[in-house]
Design an enzyme around this catalytic site. Structure first.
Site, PDB file in Angstrom:
ATOM      1  CG  ASN A   8      -6.603  -0.484   0.850  1.00 27.07           C
ATOM      2  OD1 ASN A   8      -5.851  -0.104  -0.039  1.00 27.07           O
ATOM      3  ND2 ASN A   8      -6.171  -0.845   2.039  1.00 27.07           N
TER       4      ASN A   8
ATOM      5  CB  CYS B  87      -0.947   0.009   1.193  1.00 27.90           C
ATOM      6  SG  CYS B  87      -2.141  -1.325   1.162  1.00 27.90           S
TER       7      CYS B  87
ATOM      8  CG  HIS C 251      -3.191   3.890   1.470  1.00 26.76           C
ATOM      9  ND1 HIS C 251      -3.609   3.379   0.270  1.00 26.76           N
ATOM     10  CD2 HIS C 251      -3.274   2.881   2.373  1.00 26.76           C
ATOM     11  CE1 HIS C 251      -3.926   2.114   0.432  1.00 26.76           C
ATOM     12  NE2 HIS C 251      -3.747   1.781   1.694  1.00 26.76           N
TER      13      HIS C 251
HETATM   14  N1  ACO Z   1     -18.960  -7.387   8.696  1.00 22.64           N
HETATM   15  C1  ACO Z   1     -19.465  -7.575   9.919  1.00 22.64           C
HETATM   16  N2  ACO Z   1     -18.704  -7.811  10.985  1.00 22.64           N
HETATM   17  C2  ACO Z   1     -17.378  -7.868  10.801  1.00 22.64           C
HETATM   18  C3  ACO Z   1     -16.784  -7.677   9.549  1.00 22.64           C
HETATM   19  C4  ACO Z   1     -17.640  -7.444   8.464  1.00 22.64           C
HETATM   20  N3  ACO Z   1     -17.181  -7.245   7.215  1.00 22.64           N
HETATM   21  N4  ACO Z   1     -15.451  -7.799   9.674  1.00 22.64           N
HETATM   22  C5  ACO Z   1     -15.207  -8.028  10.963  1.00 22.64           C
HETATM   23  N5  ACO Z   1     -16.373  -8.075  11.644  1.00 22.64           N
HETATM   24  C6  ACO Z   1     -16.582  -8.327  13.067  1.00 22.64           C
HETATM   25  C7  ACO Z   1     -15.439  -9.066  13.713  1.00 22.64           C
HETATM   26  O1  ACO Z   1     -15.546 -10.459  13.492  1.00 22.64           O
HETATM   27  C8  ACO Z   1     -15.643  -8.712  15.155  1.00 22.64           C
HETATM   28  O2  ACO Z   1     -16.669  -9.527  15.683  1.00 22.64           O
HETATM   29  P1  ACO Z   1     -16.561 -10.123  17.183  1.00 22.64           P
HETATM   30  O3  ACO Z   1     -16.518  -8.906  18.056  1.00 22.64           O
HETATM   31  O4  ACO Z   1     -17.804 -10.933  17.284  1.00 22.64           O
HETATM   32  O5  ACO Z   1     -15.289 -10.897  17.201  1.00 22.64           O
HETATM   33  C9  ACO Z   1     -16.181  -7.278  15.089  1.00 22.64           C
HETATM   34  O6  ACO Z   1     -16.650  -7.099  13.751  1.00 22.64           O
HETATM   35  C10 ACO Z   1     -15.144  -6.235  15.396  1.00 22.64           C
HETATM   36  O7  ACO Z   1     -13.953  -6.553  14.663  1.00 22.64           O
HETATM   37  P2  ACO Z   1     -12.721  -5.625  14.696  1.00 22.64           P
HETATM   38  O8  ACO Z   1     -11.636  -6.253  13.887  1.00 22.64           O
HETATM   39  O9  ACO Z   1     -12.434  -5.252  16.111  1.00 22.64           O
HETATM   40  O10 ACO Z   1     -13.313  -4.379  13.933  1.00 22.64           O
HETATM   41  P3  ACO Z   1     -12.670  -2.973  13.728  1.00 22.64           P
HETATM   42  O11 ACO Z   1     -13.558  -1.934  14.251  1.00 22.64           O
HETATM   43  O12 ACO Z   1     -11.241  -2.968  14.154  1.00 22.64           O
HETATM   44  O13 ACO Z   1     -12.721  -2.829  12.154  1.00 22.64           O
HETATM   45  C11 ACO Z   1     -11.233  -3.034  10.300  1.00 22.64           C
HETATM   46  C12 ACO Z   1     -12.041  -3.760  11.344  1.00 22.64           C
HETATM   47  C13 ACO Z   1     -12.191  -2.255   9.429  1.00 22.64           C
HETATM   48  C14 ACO Z   1     -10.475  -4.037   9.463  1.00 22.64           C
HETATM   49  C15 ACO Z   1     -10.266  -2.075  10.993  1.00 22.64           C
HETATM   50  O14 ACO Z   1      -9.520  -2.734  11.965  1.00 22.64           O
HETATM   51  C16 ACO Z   1      -9.333  -1.433  10.042  1.00 22.64           C
HETATM   52  O15 ACO Z   1      -9.720  -0.673   9.191  1.00 22.64           O
HETATM   53  N6  ACO Z   1      -8.030  -1.677  10.178  1.00 22.64           N
HETATM   54  C17 ACO Z   1      -7.060  -1.088   9.298  1.00 22.64           C
HETATM   55  C18 ACO Z   1      -6.632  -2.099   8.391  1.00 22.64           C
HETATM   56  C19 ACO Z   1      -6.648  -1.667   6.972  1.00 22.64           C
HETATM   57  O16 ACO Z   1      -7.312  -0.790   6.527  1.00 22.64           O
HETATM   58  N7  ACO Z   1      -5.833  -2.397   6.257  1.00 22.64           N
HETATM   59  C20 ACO Z   1      -5.719  -2.192   4.868  1.00 22.64           C
HETATM   60  C21 ACO Z   1      -4.371  -2.567   4.422  1.00 22.64           C
HETATM   61  S1  ACO Z   1      -3.184  -1.663   5.243  1.00 22.64           S
HETATM   62  C22 ACO Z   1      -3.532  -0.192   4.869  1.00 22.64           C
HETATM   63  O17 ACO Z   1      -3.861   0.020   3.720  1.00 22.64           O
HETATM   64  C23 ACO Z   1      -3.487   0.788   5.929  1.00 22.64           C
END
Ligand code: ACO
Length: 325
Positions: free
Chosen positions: A282, A115, A252
């Site tokens: 993304n 990324c 990004h």
């Molecule tokens: N739909 C519904 N529920 C979901 C989904 C989905 N698509 N994905 C995860 N969940 C659930 C999880 O299973 C979890 O359930 P649980 O509490 O029963 O275990 C709950 O939602 C919360 O999960 P978290 O991982 O804590 O959710 P969070 O608020 O952290 O959001 C996300 C997840 C969107 C991935 C976030 O962590 C994020 O954006 N991280 C940055 C990572 C990123 O963007 N990476 C891209 C590549 S690197 C970069 O480009 C920066």
């Protein structure tokens, strides 16, 4: 002191035709449009058609950028193409684009920083121009992340999209101060201790297969906000500018919450941040050049505007660059 500045003279992008709305994932996964929108800001993304390759997207973006610059492939000395989803293990996707745009001289190569790839590619292109090794460089970010998704993993497969963006940089003399047009500073970083936070579980020398993306989302999120703000501040300091001189942050486009918190940490209001994540998801290395091209088309980025670009991804690898358009 007169020096060679890498000045943007054209940009363009290409998005595959197929648009996938969040609601489409509700059919196969326990997820919802509401969850995806509120956690990420993403509403839709584009997916490449069967047989449509990264080089196809990259070529269309490159041709659009060349047209914007009033140039052809013959006018380009070098292509630096950032991708984590190349057509083949080798040759480079950049050389496929070189052939497709009718560029028969110079050199072309790929950069792998996921990324953060576009920021790394900008850094390489800037060095080539500053050192006089190239006069005009095509910098491309192009990805088909839909090819490395685990479609049963709702925490990753809803986040990514396919696309490409390209920028033509040309060597122009500058005075060496912040009033120059062109790239004013770059700041590149990586830390391999964090390989396991975001990776693809396959590869040529390990599994002899492409593999699929694995991510510890929350951990990546925490690193992203801190590291992006730090790198952004370093890039501004190197250029001798402060946050109030930034007309546009072009971040990004991974997650709206990361974009918002990083801008807040750097003291830049969201009215001066280019946001496209709602429409593209993304797109990894393609996200910044896509955002640049869309923002130019929207009339947001104007000649003379000061930009701060920043990105982070697998590695971890991250960085930032300042550029006056
Ligand atoms: N739909 C519904 N529920 C979901 C989904 C989905 N698509 N994905 C995860 N969940 C659930 C999880 O299973 C979890 O359930 P649980 O509490 O029963 O275990 C709950 O939602 C919360 O999960 P978290 O991982 O804590 O959710 P969070 O608020 O952290 O959001 C996300 C997840 C969107 C991935 C976030 O962590 C994020 O954006 N991280 C940055 C990572 C990123 O963007 N990476 C891209 C590549 S690197 C970069 O480009 C920066």
């Amino acid at each position: 002191m007169t020096l060679n500045r890498a000045v943007a003279v054209g940009c363009g992008h290409y998005l595959p035709e197929r648009v996938v709305e969040n609601a489409e994932f509700e059919k196969s996964l326990e997820t919802s449009d509401e969850w995806i929108r509120t956690r990420t800001g993403i509403e839709r993304r584009h997916f490449a058609a069967d047989g449509e390759k990264t080089s196809d997207l990259a070529t269309k973006a490159a041709l659009a950028a060349l047209e914007d610059a009033g140039l052809t492939g013959h006018d380009i000395d070098a292509i630096v193409l950032a991708t984590a989803t190349p057509d083949q293990t080798f040759p480079s996707t950049a050389t496929r684009v070189q052939h497709a745009i009718g560029m028969e001289k110079g050199f072309a190569f790929d950069v792998a920083a996921v990324c953060a790839g576009f920021i790394y590619a900008l850094g390489m292109a800037n060095s080539l121009i500053a050192s006089g090794q190239a006069h005009r460089v095509l910098v491309i970010g192009a990805e088909t992340f839909s090819r490395i998704m685990d479609w049963s993993d709702r925490s990753t497969c809803v986040l990514f999209g396919d696309g490409a963006g390209a920028l033509v940089l040309e060597s122009r003399p500058g005075n060496g101060d912040k009033n120059d047009r062109g790239i004013l500073s770059t700041d590149l970083n990586s830390d391999g201790r964090y390989n396991d936070l975001l990776y693809v579980d396959g590869g040529v020398s390990s599994t002899q297969s492409a593999g699929v993306l694995r991510m510890q989302g929350q951990e990546v999120f925490k690193h992203a906000v801190v590291k992006l703000a730090e790198s952004g501040e370093t890039a501004m300091a190197k250029a001798g500018i402060t946050a109030d001189e930034i007309d546009w942050i072009v971040p990004h486009q991974a997650n709206l919450r990361i974009i918002t918190r990083t801008a807040h940490k750097m003291g830049v209001p969201m009215t001066r941040v280019v946001v496209t994540v709602q429409d593209h998801g993304n797109t990894s290395a393609a996200s910044i050049p896509l955002a640049l091209s869309v923002a130019r088309a929207r009339g947001q980025i104007k000649d003379g505007d000061m930009l701060l670009m920043e990105a982070i991804g697998g590695g971890l690898a991250w960085g930032a660059a300042t550029m006056r358009w």
